[in-house]
Design a protein around this motif. Structure first.
Motif, PDB file in Angstrom:
ATOM      1  N   ASN A 103       0.809  -1.218   0.000  1.00  0.00           N
ATOM      2  CA  ASN A 103       0.000   0.000   0.000  1.00  0.00           C
ATOM      3  C   ASN A 103       0.843   1.270   0.000  1.00  0.00           C
ATOM      4  O   ASN A 103       0.378   2.320  -0.475  1.00  0.00           O
ATOM      5  CB  ASN A 103      -0.917   0.008   1.223  1.00  0.00           C
ATOM      6  N   GLN A 104       2.063   1.195   0.544  1.00  0.00           N
ATOM      7  CA  GLN A 104       2.875   2.396   0.660  1.00  0.00           C
ATOM      8  C   GLN A 104       3.625   2.747  -0.619  1.00  0.00           C
ATOM      9  O   GLN A 104       3.780   3.928  -0.932  1.00  0.00           O
ATOM     10  CB  GLN A 104       3.866   2.251   1.819  1.00  0.00           C
ATOM     11  N   TRP A 105       4.135   1.743  -1.320  1.00  0.00           N
ATOM     12  CA  TRP A 105       4.857   2.065  -2.561  1.00  0.00           C
ATOM     13  C   TRP A 105       4.551   1.045  -3.665  1.00  0.00           C
ATOM     14  O   TRP A 105       5.343   0.817  -4.569  1.00  0.00           O
ATOM     15  CB  TRP A 105       6.358   2.179  -2.321  1.00  0.00           C
ATOM     16  N   ASP A 106       3.362   0.442  -3.609  1.00  0.00           N
ATOM     17  CA  ASP A 106       2.846  -0.424  -4.672  1.00  0.00           C
ATOM     18  C   ASP A 106       3.733  -1.639  -4.954  1.00  0.00           C
ATOM     19  O   ASP A 106       3.842  -2.102  -6.097  1.00  0.00           O
ATOM     20  CB  ASP A 106       2.643   0.356  -5.976  1.00  0.00           C
ATOM     21  N   TYR A 107       4.334  -2.183  -3.904  1.00  0.00           N
ATOM     22  CA  TYR A 107       5.131  -3.394  -4.078  1.00  0.00           C
ATOM     23  C   TYR A 107       4.204  -4.561  -4.395  1.00  0.00           C
ATOM     24  O   TYR A 107       3.150  -4.724  -3.779  1.00  0.00           O
ATOM     25  CB  TYR A 107       5.914  -3.709  -2.809  1.00  0.00           C
ATOM     26  N   GLN A 275       7.797  -5.645  -8.424  1.00  0.00           N
ATOM     27  CA  GLN A 275       7.898  -4.252  -8.827  1.00  0.00           C
ATOM     28  C   GLN A 275       7.615  -3.335  -7.651  1.00  0.00           C
ATOM     29  O   GLN A 275       6.976  -3.736  -6.668  1.00  0.00           O
ATOM     30  CB  GLN A 275       6.933  -3.927  -9.978  1.00  0.00           C
ATOM     31  N   VAL A 276       8.111  -2.120  -7.769  1.00  0.00           N
ATOM     32  CA  VAL A 276       7.789  -1.052  -6.829  1.00  0.00           C
ATOM     33  C   VAL A 276       7.501   0.200  -7.650  1.00  0.00           C
ATOM     34  O   VAL A 276       7.862   0.282  -8.832  1.00  0.00           O
ATOM     35  CB  VAL A 276       8.949  -0.755  -5.848  1.00  0.00           C
ATOM     36  N   HIS A 277       6.870   1.189  -7.010  1.00  0.00           N
ATOM     37  CA  HIS A 277       6.786   2.512  -7.617  1.00  0.00           C
ATOM     38  C   HIS A 277       7.979   3.285  -7.068  1.00  0.00           C
ATOM     39  O   HIS A 277       8.002   3.653  -5.892  1.00  0.00           O
ATOM     40  CB  HIS A 277       5.474   3.199  -7.237  1.00  0.00           C
TER      41      HIS A 277
END
Length: 526
Positions: A103-107, A275-277
């Motif tokens: 939720n914090q960095w779209d992992y 992936q991450v953002h």
């Protein structure tokens, strides 16, 4: 839990706070993902004590203003260099588990595939996403964004490695093709999103009818509707039976026009790719480091490395760049530092002229699909666009958008700061033009961002980089040259750097082959 936007409340300084006085002071130049992860893992090191240690992080313009804010965010166990990839991939998972990275960095874990497709004869009526601006792109020469087909179509795992190796080679040879690990600055103020998007006439038209068509588009894409299939096949000279193209993609990869695909292979599943953002990840990790009270963030452009009487790095000289001091000619010295770390990406050689790291410009776009979201895939493509011409964009499906990047170029010299990077609209529109042919969800969607950044590539034939460790000047360290795998390898690099800085030796991985001293002389200063 803090939101990814919590960095908005972080105090940004223009001058040193004075907290470093009498402490073990570490100066990190560069607040991209490598510098931020180094600061974070320093504060998590067993021997770190906020009462005895202090970290000053210097950034010329903005946190994650370069490739760290414009990267694709793909993570893979088959990335390079293998000395640090397994460590870094695992650390990404551990950070996500600790801080709710989903939720914090779209992992998230995802599937990665390689696709070969022929889009050269896709009729304009099929490519419904063509706007007037994109039609002009279609009629011009593709010299700046094409390459010869050169890889084995059945290559699996090494494909991404080879793509990255080609990225490095194109930098050394001056090739004018286009590749990237790019993403958004996605600045804190969401209004910038609209300003940067600059919708084309096509996008404006699509916006008006997108809501009404979205559900129908989703059903059609998911079911591979017969009418759409027949029309595409006819335009490409194929029979309605699918001959000669009987390729079957994974069932949930329903946002690609299967009829155009000539071959595909798997590059990795959820066990080996994620992936991450990057923009969100960098800001969140920085916020966590700064919560310790032992990290200062200063906006300033470093002009010079300072050395003490013994020839050891002892600080830097910088010009403040905060809004309040914009245009000021003031120069500020930070002295009495124990160690100086250069995590400046392609700008490293601006301070160390002999360092063989240069910048490769990379363009990218983000697209809002017509269906809102698409299934989680990273897709490496080789699209046939002419008799001997191929275009190879990469597509990364995110939770609410699709990131698309092309191949790199060295047409424009590295500017002084990340804010000065030139974005060529035509290159971004070209990316959209071709991926629209491959995906109806994208052709009926609209562009959110057009952007460019510079990847830090190591110009050494015997190594793909990065360079991690102390230079031949005591107290001066380098952590740069990560090419297209900076996001992937940032946690591992940060942890290793924390060990080098506080223990004097790296214990988490063998990085002897990445020693900066093997590749350049840091004492060659202008």
């Amino acid at each position: 839990m803090d939101s990814p936007q919590a960095v908005d409340q972080i105090e940004v300084l223009s001058r040193p706070s004075g907290k470093a006085e009498g402490k073990h002071h570490i100066v990190i130049v560069g607040a991209g993902i490598i510098g931020v992860c180094t600061a974070y893992y320093l504060t998590r090191h067993p021997s770190f004590d906020a009462s005895k240690h202090h970290i000053t992080l210097l950034e010329s313009k903005r946190v994650a203003g370069g490739a760290s804010g414009k990267a694709g965010g793909l993570l893979a166990t088959w990335a390079f260099p293998q000395q640090i990839v397994p460590l870094s991939f695992q650390l990404h998972q551990e950070l996500s588990d600790e801080y709710d990275g989903e939720n914090q960095w779209d992992y998230r874990r995802l599937t990665t595939v390689s696709i070969e497709a022929d889009v050269q004869n896709v009729a304009e009526s099929i490519d419904k996403g063509d706007s007037e601006s994109n039609k002009s792109t279609n009629s011009r020469s593709h010299t700046l964004a094409t390459r010869k087909k050169s890889r084995d179509p059945h290559t699996t795992t090494p494909t991404k490695k080879k793509r990255c190796a080609q990225t490095n080679r194109s930098d050394r040879t001056g090739s004018d093709t286009d590749d990237t690990d790019s993403d958004d600055e996605r600045d804190d103020d969401e209004s910038e999103l609209a300003e940067t998007a600059e919708p084309t006439s096509k996008e404006a038209d699509l916006d008006a009818g997108a809501d009404a068509d979205a559900d129908a588009d989703a059903d059609a894409d998911a079911n591979n509707s017969a009418s759409d299939s027949d029309e595409i096949q006819e335009s490409c000279g194929m029979s309605s039976s699918g001959t000669p193209n009987s390729t079957v993609l994974p069932p949930d990869l329903n946002w690609i026009r299967t009829q155009l695909v000539r071959d595909w292979s798997s590059l990795g599943g959820t066990d080996s790719t994620a992936q991450v953002h990057p923009y969100k990840f960098t800001h969140f990790i920085l916020h966590e480091a700064m919560k310790t009270g032992a990290v200062d963030l200063i906006l300033g452009k470093v002009n010079e490395i300072k050395f003490n009487d013994l020839g050891c790095a002892s600080g830097v000289s910088y010009s403040p760049t905060s809004d309040e001091l914009e245009g000021s000619s003031e120069t500020i010295d930070i002295l009495e530092a124990r160690q100086v770390v250069l995590a400046m990406g392609p700008w490293t050689s601006k301070l160390l002229p002999d360092c063989p790291i240069s910048g490769l410009r990379a363009h990218s776009i983000t697209i809002k699909p017509s269906t809102g979201t698409v299934s989680p895939y990273a897709i490496f493509t080789e699209l046939k666009i002419g008799r001997n011409n191929y275009f190879s964009p990469e597509m990364y499906a995110r939770k609410d958008e699709v990131y698309v990047c092309g191949e790199g170029d060295t047409l424009v010299e590295l500017p002084d700061t990340s804010d000065a990077v030139e974005v060529v609209r035509e290159k971004c529109d070209e990316l959209y033009h071709y991926v629209s042919k491959l995906s109806p969800n994208l052709s009926k969607g609209h562009i959110l961002k057009r952007q460019a950044c510079y990847l830090p590539v190591l110009n050494v034939p015997t190594s793909s980089g990065p360079l991690i460790g102390e230079t031949n000047l005591e107290g001066l360290y380098v952590a740069s040259g990560h090419s297209c795998w900076g996001i992937n390898n940032a946690p591992g690099t940060g942890k290793i750097m924390s060990e080098l800085l506080l223990d004097g030796v790296a214990s988490s991985a063998d990085i002897s082959a990445l020693d900066p001293g093997l590749y350049f002389d840091a004492s060659v200063l202008e």
